[in-house]
Design a protein around this motif. Structure first.
Motif, short mmCIF file in Angstrom:
data_model
loop_
_atom_site.label_atom_id
_atom_site.label_comp_id
_atom_site.label_asym_id
_atom_site.label_seq_id
_atom_site.Cartn_x
_atom_site.Cartn_y
_atom_site.Cartn_z
N LEU A 121 0.82 -1.20 0.00
CA LEU A 121 0.00 0.00 0.00
C LEU A 121 0.86 1.26 0.00
N ARG A 124 2.65 1.68 -3.39
CA ARG A 124 1.77 2.01 -4.51
C ARG A 124 1.07 3.35 -4.29
N ASP A 125 0.36 3.47 -3.19
CA ASP A 125 -0.52 4.63 -3.04
C ASP A 125 0.20 5.87 -2.55
N GLU A 128 3.76 5.60 -5.48
CA GLU A 128 3.32 5.48 -6.88
C GLU A 128 4.27 4.70 -7.77
N TYR A 129 4.82 3.63 -7.24
CA TYR A 129 5.62 2.73 -8.08
C TYR A 129 4.67 1.83 -8.88
N ASP A 130 5.17 1.32 -10.01
CA ASP A 130 4.31 0.36 -10.71
C ASP A 130 4.54 -1.05 -10.16
N TYR A 131 3.66 -1.96 -10.60
CA TYR A 131 3.64 -3.28 -9.97
C TYR A 131 4.97 -4.02 -10.09
N ARG A 146 -0.47 -7.43 -6.67
CA ARG A 146 -1.83 -6.99 -6.94
C ARG A 146 -2.82 -7.53 -5.93
N LEU A 149 -2.35 -5.84 -2.66
CA LEU A 149 -2.79 -4.44 -2.73
C LEU A 149 -4.31 -4.35 -2.67
N SER A 150 -4.96 -5.18 -3.46
CA SER A 150 -6.41 -5.17 -3.48
C SER A 150 -6.96 -5.51 -2.10
N ARG A 153 -6.38 -2.51 0.26
CA ARG A 153 -7.30 -1.39 -0.01
C ARG A 153 -8.71 -1.72 0.47
N LYS A 154 -9.12 -2.94 0.23
CA LYS A 154 -10.47 -3.33 0.64
C LYS A 154 -10.61 -3.34 2.16
#
Lengths: 169, 149
Positions: A121, A124-125, A128-131, A146, A149-150, A153-154
């Motif tokens: 998190l 990424r957030d 702002e790096y890519d996967y 992914r 991360l999902s 976030r959830k």
């Protein structure tokens, strides 16, 4: 490599190292110590530093490993940080950041996430790096990044919604 | 219509299907003031992420280049030198010891040879004296003959 060159390389991402360390270790002081240690380690191997494709990614991986080790030894020593009564004595900026109560709440939710989800998190957030970059830094598969991360976030969302509806009701 | 788009992006966001650019879009949207009631609960999340970017590493890191490096390498070279000296010393010591050993062996050999030579000499000498014994017999016999007369 001269000191100035080293600082030029490290400068753009040392804040990112610090933020990742702080995400994991929570305490500002500990995160600062960890960041300092990592920078010194990097400096100590400044001869071999150029052979790494990305010093930034390498430094991030170092930070991850260092902080996880710290946490592990802390747990082993039964000295786990008590997050809830940890009081931030930071700068004016810090106060501004945490002025908002629900933002503080997000902070608390983040602290309860598993380490891996915290890191994903954060990278990424916030950074702002890519996967692929994250996968490389955390030594994970991009698909696993992914999923984590999902999930993270959830979790944050669900807890926020819960809190939000309590707030209203 | 914008709201529609944001809601779709949010859905993708929670499935981790958004690109960095789309996430920036969300970030920007939620930094505005007039967020509809049904999206209010996400404001804190994006605000938190936005604020988290502001955090700075403020500690001064002191890199000690020359002194530390030089100290380290000096120490390294000193230990290498010490190791080399030690090995050289052992080598010389061994040589010296070997020389002594050899000398001793040679001395022992010379002693044994000399002893052997002397033994041979004394042995032959003995044989000589034995033979001289016969000469004595001759003298005795001669005396006898003379005395009979």
């Amino acid at each position: 490599m001269q000191q100035a060159d080293f600082l030029k390389i490290v400068g753009p991402f040392q804040d990112k190292l610090f933020r990742l360390a702080k995400r994991l270790l929570v305490s500002r002081e500990e995160a600062e110590d960890a960041t300092q240690e990592i920078l010194l380690k990097l400096w100590a191997k400044n001869k071999s530093i150029e052979q790494y494709k990305s010093v930034e990614a390498f430094a991030m991986t170092m930070t991850k490993n260092f902080c996880l080790d710290r946490l592990k030894s802390k747990q082993a020593g039964n000295l786990k940080l008590v997050h809830t009564n940890y009081e931030e004595k930071g700068s004016l900026l810090q106060k501004k950041i945490e002025a908002n109560d629900s933002v503080k709440w997000v902070q608390k939710i983040m602290e309860d996430l598993p380490e891996q989800q915290k890191m994903v998190l954060q990278l990424r957030d916030v950074e702002e790096y890519d996967y692929d970059e994250i996968a490389n830094m955390l030594e994970m598969k991009p698909t696993a990044v992914r999923v984590a991360l999902s999930r993270a976030r959830k979790t944050v969302r669900d807890k926020l919604i819960k809190k939000h509806s309590y707030g209203i009701g | 219509m914008e709201l529609d788009k944001i809601e779709r992006l949010l859905e993708k966001y929670f499935e981790a299907d958004t690109t960095v650019a789309e996430e920036k879009l969300l970030q920007r949207y939620f930094s505005k003031d007039d967020i509809p009631e049904n999206l209010q609960q996400y404001v804190a999340l994006f605000k938190f992420m936005d604020n988290a970017k502001e955090e700075r590493f403020s500690k001064e890191v002191v890199l000690e280049p020359e002194t530390r490096g030089a100290g380290n390498s000096l120490y390294k070279w000193m230990s290498i030198a010490a190791a080399v000296m030690l090995m050289f010393g052992v080598y010389l010591g061994k040589n010296y010891y070997d020389e002594k050993e050899l000398e001793q062996q040679q001395a022992l050999y010379a002693y044994n040879e000399t002893k052997k030579a002397l033994d041979m000499l004394s042995h032959n000498m003995e044989r000589g004296t034995e033979k001289i014994g016969y000469l004595n017999e001759f003298v005795v016999a001669k005396e006898k003959i003379y005395n009979k007369k």
